[in-house]
Design an enzyme around this catalytic site. Structure first.
Site, PDB file in Angstrom:
ATOM      1  N   PHE A   1      40.776 109.367  -5.580  1.00 23.61           N
ATOM      2  CA  PHE A   1      40.133 109.740  -4.357  1.00 23.61           C
ATOM      3  C   PHE A   1      38.786 108.926  -3.962  1.00 23.61           C
ATOM      4  O   PHE A   1      38.331 109.055  -2.917  1.00 23.61           O
ATOM      5  CB  PHE A   1      39.533 111.148  -4.713  1.00 23.61           C
ATOM      6  CG  PHE A   1      38.542 111.288  -5.760  1.00 23.61           C
ATOM      7  CD1 PHE A   1      37.215 111.082  -5.626  1.00 23.61           C
ATOM      8  CD2 PHE A   1      38.788 111.672  -6.836  1.00 23.61           C
ATOM      9  CE1 PHE A   1      36.297 111.201  -6.773  1.00 23.61           C
ATOM     10  CE2 PHE A   1      38.137 111.908  -7.983  1.00 23.61           C
ATOM     11  CZ  PHE A   1      36.602 111.506  -7.747  1.00 23.61           C
TER      12      PHE A   1
ATOM     13  N   ARG B   1      30.271 126.252  -1.417  1.00 28.61           N
ATOM     14  CA  ARG B   1      31.557 125.200  -1.317  1.00 28.61           C
ATOM     15  C   ARG B   1      32.712 126.173  -0.755  1.00 28.61           C
ATOM     16  O   ARG B   1      33.412 125.631  -0.164  1.00 28.61           O
ATOM     17  CB  ARG B   1      31.868 124.532  -2.767  1.00 28.61           C
ATOM     18  CG  ARG B   1      31.075 123.270  -2.759  1.00 28.61           C
ATOM     19  CD  ARG B   1      31.151 122.472  -3.973  1.00 28.61           C
ATOM     20  NE  ARG B   1      30.368 121.466  -4.249  1.00 28.61           N
ATOM     21  CZ  ARG B   1      30.239 120.618  -5.358  1.00 28.61           C
ATOM     22  NH1 ARG B   1      30.866 121.347  -6.559  1.00 28.61           N
ATOM     23  NH2 ARG B   1      29.233 119.764  -5.318  1.00 28.61           N
TER      24      ARG B   1
ATOM     25  N   ASN C   1      33.989 118.931   0.355  1.00 24.45           N
ATOM     26  CA  ASN C   1      33.382 120.393  -0.425  1.00 24.45           C
ATOM     27  C   ASN C   1      31.988 120.713   0.188  1.00 24.45           C
ATOM     28  O   ASN C   1      31.607 121.523  -0.302  1.00 24.45           O
ATOM     29  CB  ASN C   1      33.451 120.260  -1.741  1.00 24.45           C
ATOM     30  CG  ASN C   1      32.464 119.261  -2.306  1.00 24.45           C
ATOM     31  OD1 ASN C   1      31.614 118.562  -1.543  1.00 24.45           O
ATOM     32  ND2 ASN C   1      32.838 118.903  -3.751  1.00 24.45           N
TER      33      ASN C   1
ATOM     34  N   HIS D   1      26.730 118.247  -1.950  1.00 23.73           N
ATOM     35  CA  HIS D   1      26.941 117.637  -3.191  1.00 23.73           C
ATOM     36  C   HIS D   1      25.662 118.109  -4.233  1.00 23.73           C
ATOM     37  O   HIS D   1      24.538 118.547  -3.860  1.00 23.73           O
ATOM     38  CB  HIS D   1      26.373 115.881  -3.221  1.00 23.73           C
ATOM     39  CG  HIS D   1      26.227 115.265  -4.215  1.00 23.73           C
ATOM     40  ND1 HIS D   1      27.413 114.786  -4.903  1.00 23.73           N
ATOM     41  CD2 HIS D   1      24.932 115.088  -4.950  1.00 23.73           C
ATOM     42  CE1 HIS D   1      26.645 114.197  -6.106  1.00 23.73           C
ATOM     43  NE2 HIS D   1      25.200 114.309  -6.023  1.00 23.73           N
TER      44      HIS D   1
END
Length: 169
Positions: free
Chosen positions: A23, A71, A81, A84
């Site tokens: 990813f 999230r 999401n 962080h």
């Protein structure tokens, strides 16, 4: 708090520990696609508290297992999401230095250094404030003490204004 936009190269540097994962290219492309807001949160056990508020990193899973997490509410999928959070204190320090390069981070004192700091820097001011609070007996003691501590902060910057010749006349 700081609003900024990272370049793909900056995102690659920020997420260097994720390099090589499937990813990673999508993550750096997404994180550099628009502005972001970086914040430093300060409180007791900030990293673990923030992780609890965030919920699982995959927003889809967060909706199933932690429906009231940030999230789950704001994220859209496993990559996007919304928020962080640092994984540890050491990663938080690294990330703060990255996002706020002008900030000087001092190591958090522990053990005897922490006790010495409290005895030298915190207790005298707090003791004076609590003594004043007992004498004053205000209706809202918490707000009164908070205001007193702000006013009597020994580290409060002192501004000196020099009167110029023009202002004097």
């Amino acid at each position: 708090k700081r609003k900024l936009q990272l370049s793909p190269e900056q995102c690659s540097n920020f997420y260097a520990d994720q390099y090589g994962k499937m990813f990673f290219p999508n993550l750096t492309a997404y994180m550099s696609s628009g502005p972001l807001v970086a914040m430093v949160l300060a409180r007791h056990c900030a990293v673990s508290y923030w992780k609890e508020l965030l919920g699982p990193s995959n927003s889809i899973r967060a909706r199933r297992t932690h429906p009231y997490s940030l999230r789950a509410i704001y994220g859209t999928d496993g990559l996007r999401n919304a928020l962080h959070g640092s994984l540890s204190i050491s990663s938080a320090e690294r990330e703060i230095r990255f996002m706020f390069p002008e900030v000087i981070l001092e190591p958090i004192p522990a053990g005897q250094r922490a006790r010495d700091y409290l005895n030298l820097c915190v207790k005298p001011t707090l003791l004076a404030g609590l003594t004043a609070l007992c004498k004053e007996k205000p209706a809202d003691p918490m707000t009164w003490l908070a205001d007193w501590l702000i006013e009597h902060n020994p580290n409060k910057p002192r501004l000196q204004h020099r009167i110029t010749e023009e202002e004097h006349q």
